[in-house]
Write an enzyme that holds these catalytic residues in place. Structure first.
Site, PDB file in Angstrom:
ATOM      1  N   LYS A   1      -0.802 -17.399  -1.618  1.00  0.00           N
ATOM      2  CA  LYS A   1      -0.652 -16.383  -0.577  1.00  0.00           C
ATOM      3  C   LYS A   1      -1.525 -16.676   0.634  1.00  0.00           C
ATOM      4  CE  LYS A   1       1.280 -12.491  -2.996  1.00  0.00           C
ATOM      5  NZ  LYS A   1       1.146 -11.085  -3.396  1.00  0.00           N
TER       6      LYS A   1
ATOM      7  N   LYS B   1      13.264 -19.286  -7.152  1.00  0.00           N
ATOM      8  CA  LYS B   1      13.541 -17.956  -7.685  1.00  0.00           C
ATOM      9  C   LYS B   1      14.135 -17.054  -6.596  1.00  0.00           C
ATOM     10  CE  LYS B   1       9.125 -15.559  -7.553  1.00  0.00           C
ATOM     11  NZ  LYS B   1       8.106 -14.864  -8.322  1.00  0.00           N
TER      12      LYS B   1
ATOM     13  N   LYS C   1      13.486 -11.266  -2.339  1.00  0.00           N
ATOM     14  CA  LYS C   1      14.008 -10.320  -1.355  1.00  0.00           C
ATOM     15  C   LYS C   1      13.592 -10.691   0.060  1.00  0.00           C
ATOM     16  CE  LYS C   1      10.390  -7.353  -3.008  1.00  0.00           C
ATOM     17  NZ  LYS C   1      10.321  -6.686  -4.289  1.00  0.00           N
TER      18      LYS C   1
END
Ligand code: TRP
Length: 335
Positions: free
Chosen positions: A118, A200, A203
């Protein structure tokens, strides 16, 4: 829940409120939560405190948190029987997280792979909250003395650090926290991108054809499944070399309960056109009732508020006890 004659297993899970959930969230987590809630005492939370590790506009954060909570209600998680709440409504999460910060080593927190990923993705906002994220998550779990936590692959390391922190604290002060174990339930499906089935499903994928969101209309779902990437073999079978077909088979299996052998037999001699039509139809049927329940609940703001308030009260009653116990053990002057 603590008054039941026979103490059941406490299973706890939280979901981040960072956008409309997809079928990857649904088959990977939500659908199994429903099964878990039948057999265990469950605590389900919306991790809205975790959401501010990235920047949000206030209106978005509010709307998303409320919507994610409405999804939990739409899944039929029975807020009367289980505890369903929002993390920010229970101040003990922040309180315990601070204390646990002081029992976590900088080095061990630095090893978290999600933090490394991140901080690369959000290089302009590598805040300390992103770094201590797993410690807040440990607080979420340890506050409720959870026995088991269902976690996906990407959260395993965070559960591990929660266990380490619990064991360390118990080692210093005596039995305080139950050490949580991973929940191994019925295997959910790991759903991949419809456009790049090596990745994967996410969204936040810039290509909206890569994911099916739980709010997608029936015709949108059909179109997305029909444009899913497959291969040129034109044979419905599960094989390492066929990630696109495997992914559609997984979706079909999650909807129908059929195993891969049964699916191969069902589509023997048929092409991808027929197969995709069947997958799309099964998915539309699976999602329609959940979506319509979500839309119904979302209109009923009074019901959402009442559930959220009750959920928070019940959660806090447990959380408060844990925090008191911890503060006493650490040596805070209590009056
Ligand atoms: N970090 C988890 C995720 O991104 C969400 C989460 C927050 C969580 N607190 C938790 C999951 C406690 C399990 C238990 O999916």
């Amino acid at each position: 829940m603590e008054n039941t004659a026979e103490k059941k297993n406490v299973v706890l899970s939280f979901v981040q409120s960072s956008g409309t959930p997809t079928i990857a969230n649904y088959f990977g987590a939500f659908k199994n939560w429903h099964g878990m809630a039948v057999e265990n005492d469950c605590i389900f939370g919306v991790a809205d405190l975790h959401a501010i590790t990235v920047r949000n506009t206030p209106a978005d954060l509010r709307r998303r948190s409320q919507e994610m909570y409405a999804w939990l209600l739409a899944l039929g998680l029975e807020p009367e029987k289980n505890i369903v709440f929002l993390q920010s409504h229970v101040p003990e999460h922040s309180q315990l997280a601070w204390i646990l910060n002081c029992y976590t080593q900088f080095g061990e927190a630095s090893r978290m792979t999600q933090f490394k990923d991140k901080s690369r993705q959000h290089a302009d906002n590598v805040n300390v909250g992103l770094f201590t994220y797993p410690i807040l998550m440990a607080a979420d779990i340890l506050l409720y003395q959870a026995d088991q936590v269902p976690v996906g692959e990407d959260q395993k390391q965070h559960l591990e650090i929660a266990r380490d922190i619990a064991e360390r604290f118990n080692g210093i002060y005596g039995e305080t926290f139950r050490v949580p174990a991973p929940y191994i339930g019925k295997k959910g499906g790991r759903i991949l991108s419809l456009q790049e089935p090596e990745k994967k499903m996410s969204k936040s994928d810039p290509n909206v054809k890569a994911f099916v969101s739980l709010t997608d209309a029936d015709d949108v779902i059909v179109k997305k499944i029909k444009s899913a990437v497959t291969d040129s073999e034109a044979c419905v079978r599960y094989a390492e070399t066929k990630p696109g077909v495997n992914n559609l088979m997984t979706i079909y299996s999650c909807c129908t309960g059929k195993d891969f052998d049964a699916i191969e037999a069902e589509f023997a001699g048929k092409g991808y056109g027929d197969f995709k039509a069947a997958v799309a139809e099964a998915l539309v049927e699976e999602l329609r009732p959940v979506r319509s329940e979500f839309e119904r609940i979302l209109k009923d703001k009074a019901y959402i508020e009442q559930c959220a308030r009750t959920g928070a009260e019940r959660a806090e009653a447990i959380a408060r006890r844990t925090v008191r116990k911890v503060m006493k053990k650490v040596g805070f002057y209590q009056v």
